[in-house]
Scaffold this motif. Structure first.
Motif, PDB file in Angstrom:
ATOM      1  N   SER A 136      -4.745  15.939  13.302  1.00 31.87           N
ATOM      2  CA  SER A 136      -5.356  16.323  14.575  1.00 31.87           C
ATOM      3  C   SER A 136      -5.543  15.106  15.472  1.00 31.87           C
ATOM      4  N   ASP A 137      -5.993  14.008  14.869  1.00 33.47           N
ATOM      5  CA  ASP A 137      -6.189  12.778  15.640  1.00 33.47           C
ATOM      6  C   ASP A 137      -4.869  12.279  16.221  1.00 33.47           C
ATOM      7  N   ALA A 138      -3.807  12.365  15.430  1.00 36.09           N
ATOM      8  CA  ALA A 138      -2.504  11.894  15.887  1.00 36.09           C
ATOM      9  C   ALA A 138      -2.016  12.712  17.079  1.00 36.09           C
ATOM     10  N   LEU A 139      -2.260  14.027  17.041  1.00 38.11           N
ATOM     11  CA  LEU A 139      -1.839  14.879  18.165  1.00 38.11           C
ATOM     12  C   LEU A 139      -2.692  14.629  19.403  1.00 38.11           C
ATOM     13  N   GLU A 140      -3.988  14.356  19.193  1.00 37.46           N
ATOM     14  CA  GLU A 140      -4.829  13.984  20.339  1.00 37.46           C
ATOM     15  C   GLU A 140      -4.264  12.748  21.033  1.00 37.46           C
ATOM     16  N   ALA A 141      -3.889  11.761  20.228  1.00 39.25           N
ATOM     17  CA  ALA A 141      -3.319  10.539  20.794  1.00 39.25           C
ATOM     18  C   ALA A 141      -1.996  10.822  21.488  1.00 39.25           C
ATOM     19  N   ALA A 142      -1.176  11.689  20.904  1.00 38.19           N
ATOM     20  CA  ALA A 142       0.124  12.004  21.493  1.00 38.19           C
ATOM     21  C   ALA A 142      -0.039  12.592  22.890  1.00 38.19           C
ATOM     22  N   VAL A 143      -0.980  13.526  23.041  1.00 43.30           N
ATOM     23  CA  VAL A 143      -1.206  14.144  24.345  1.00 43.30           C
ATOM     24  C   VAL A 143      -1.723  13.108  25.346  1.00 43.30           C
ATOM     25  N   LYS A 144      -2.692  12.336  24.910  1.00 45.60           N
ATOM     26  CA  LYS A 144      -3.288  11.337  25.803  1.00 45.60           C
ATOM     27  C   LYS A 144      -2.240  10.321  26.272  1.00 45.60           C
ATOM     28  N   PRO A 292      13.765  12.059  18.893  1.00 45.47           N
ATOM     29  CA  PRO A 292      12.493  12.325  19.562  1.00 45.47           C
ATOM     30  C   PRO A 292      11.993  11.093  20.311  1.00 45.47           C
ATOM     31  N   ASP A 293      11.101  11.338  21.274  1.00 46.02           N
ATOM     32  CA  ASP A 293      10.450  10.237  21.988  1.00 46.02           C
ATOM     33  C   ASP A 293       9.198   9.774  21.268  1.00 46.02           C
ATOM     34  N   MET A 294       8.518  10.718  20.627  1.00 41.11           N
ATOM     35  CA  MET A 294       7.339  10.425  19.816  1.00 41.11           C
ATOM     36  C   MET A 294       7.387  11.294  18.571  1.00 41.11           C
ATOM     37  N   LEU A 295       6.717  10.855  17.536  1.00 39.85           N
ATOM     38  CA  LEU A 295       6.648  11.603  16.279  1.00 39.85           C
ATOM     39  C   LEU A 295       5.267  11.413  15.674  1.00 39.85           C
ATOM     40  N   THR A 296       4.644  12.519  15.276  1.00 40.47           N
ATOM     41  CA  THR A 296       3.366  12.415  14.575  1.00 40.47           C
ATOM     42  C   THR A 296       3.596  12.636  13.085  1.00 40.47           C
ATOM     43  N   GLY A 309      -0.649   9.185  11.907  1.00 43.10           N
ATOM     44  CA  GLY A 309      -0.376   8.337  13.044  1.00 43.10           C
ATOM     45  C   GLY A 309       0.613   8.934  14.016  1.00 43.10           C
ATOM     46  N   LEU A 310       0.772   8.229  15.108  1.00 43.99           N
ATOM     47  CA  LEU A 310       1.718   8.566  16.166  1.00 43.99           C
ATOM     48  C   LEU A 310       2.694   7.409  16.311  1.00 43.99           C
ATOM     49  N   VAL A 311       3.988   7.721  16.289  1.00 44.26           N
ATOM     50  CA  VAL A 311       5.029   6.711  16.484  1.00 44.26           C
ATOM     51  C   VAL A 311       5.680   6.965  17.838  1.00 44.26           C
TER      52      VAL A 311
END
Length: 456
Positions: A136-144, A292-296, A309-311
């Motif tokens: 959940s934290d990783a997806l929050e960061a991805a959106v932000k 992909p541009d980002m990956l959680t 994490g978010l890459v």
């Protein structure tokens, strides 16, 4: 030889029920105490299971009943619980450094470098990792971060999607239990159909579900007057998890990639549940060849310790201001050491666990189909991420009733096997064991499930 080694990493008596009824007295007391002292808002709070010891894909409850776990803690235990190599990594790291706040630490940096090495094409060798504790934290960061780097605010997600249970992540998630009564959530989210062919709402006689769903997103992104005029990112599970273990054909992600390229939106793949070798490749997106541009990530990378994490592509990460997203406990040194060990086990050429997940998954699907149960509408999946859609009637596809599902769950748990349902009607049983599951325990567990179907 490998099978014997994998069998040695489990309790040898599984499954074995030693109490005349289930749950036994000690487990029942533990469940009663938990109900009085812990929030049942967590996903498995009311399940009649209490774990006391675990080893590999097996665990014991407080009464000494021994179970086969076909859930891997919802995909977390990729290399089995309490793997000796992981236990040794925890012991060794705990003697040198555990918490280091957010300053650099050797294990954290070593893990970031390793993650860059194992990313799919498009990120591999040219990416930056932002560590978190959970998906959940990783997806929050991805959106932000997607909003920051694009200057846009809308997000496209999909029906049946599960991306977390906080604010932005919950806005992306569509499960009623996670949303009803908790809103309003973050605005600007647009939900589109996922190519769930078994229950797709549109005619697929001329085009596949993947084509229709992908082209609909292209329409949203690249056609005037759709109200999707400020989209920062499309966030998608390359194999949908909680929504029913749905593996779309590669064409779906390929259409999304082209649509995002045309519009300037980012493509973010959520690999929290599907990643870490579960689908027969290190990352499920690799089945499509899409960059992909980002990956959680999360779950299977951390295993017995919290790690997610978010890459991001390096050029995107360069647009995120330093110090804008503090996270005190992310990539704790013990968690980092465990993640490095998990990756080394997954990449061990002698064990070949990722390729084995592919072949064992095919064997498992064939075993399930061989039950020829009238309650099984469809068996689907990739690798060791298998969904069994249960129905009242194969012709109408009416979901299996809650009453029958309850009886099936009682039978399976009562005979020493843990399986967890999912899906939009909670009628999909998932087979998602640790990648280290021995064939013997896999098929013992599945045969008990088959007997449970026969008992309905």
């Amino acid at each position: 030889m490998i099978e014997a080694e994998l069998e040695s990493l489990n309790f040898t008596d599984a499954p074995k029920m030693v109490t005349p009824t289930y749950p036994g007295p000690k487990t029942a007391a533990a469940l009663e105490l938990s109900a009085r002292t812990e929030s049942m808002a967590r996903g498995g709070g009311r399940m009649p299971i209490a774990m006391d010891q675990a080893f590999g894909v097996t665990f014991k409850d407080p009464d000494g009943n021994t179970f086969i776990d076909l859930s891997a803690g919802v995909g977390v235990s990729s290399v089995g619980r309490c793997n000796p190599r992981v236990v040794e990594a925890i012991r060794k790291q705990s003697e040198s450094l555990m918490h280091s706040m957010e300053v650099n630490s050797s294990k954290r940096t070593e893990l970031a470098a390793k993650i860059s090495e194992i990313m799919p094409d498009g990120l591999r060798g040219d990416c930056i990792t932002f560590f978190t504790q959970g998906g959940s934290d990783a997806l929050e960061a991805a959106v932000k971060f997607a909003k920051r780097v694009t200057g846009r605010h809308q997000i496209i997600a999909f029906h049946g999607g599960y991306h977390g249970i906080w604010n932005a992540s919950n806005a992306l998630t569509t499960g009623t239990a996670y949303r009803k009564g908790f809103g309003p959530f973050m605005g600007g989210v647009i939900h589109a159909p996922y190519p769930y062919a078994y229950r797709f709402p549109f005619d697929t006689s001329h085009k596949s579900a993947e084509q229709i769903a992908g082209e609909y997103v292209d329409y949203l992104l690249n056609t005037p007057y759709t109200a999707a005029d400020d989209v920062a990112a499309v966030i998608v599970e390359p194999v949908q998890g909680e929504g029913g273990y749905v593996p779309p054909s590669p064409e779906f992600l390929q259409i999304l990639r082209k649509a995002c390229d045309r519009s300037g939106a980012l493509l973010i793949v959520d690999e929290v549940q599907a990643g870490a070798g579960r689908t027969g490749k290190m990352w499920a997106v690799e089945h499509s060849g899409v960059k992909p541009d980002m990956l959680t990530f999360g779950k299977g990378i951390g295993g017995d310790m919290p790690m997610a994490g978010l890459v991001m592509r390096s050029d995107l990460a360069a647009k995120i201001p330093d110090g804008s997203q503090p996270n005190t406990f992310a990539a704790n040194s013990i968690s980092a050491a465990v993640a490095l060990t998990n990756i080394s086990i997954l990449q061990d050429p002698r064990l070949d666990l990722v390729n084995r997940a592919h072949t064992l998954g095919l064997e498992a699907q064939e075993r399930i189909r061989s039950f020829n149960s009238p309650w099984v509408g469809e068996v689907r999946g990739r690798g060791l991420m298998i969904g069994i859609e249960l129905v009242e009637n194969r012709e109408t596809r009416e979901p299996l009733s809650r009453e029958k599902l309850g009886k099936l769950m009682d039978y399976v748990v009562g005979h020493g096997v843990l399986m967890i349902p999912c899906g939009r009607y909670t009628n999909v049983m998932r087979v998602m064991p640790s990648l280290t599951i021995p064939r013997s325990l896999m098929f013992k567990g599945l045969d008990i499930f088959g007997a449970g179907l026969a008992s309905l």
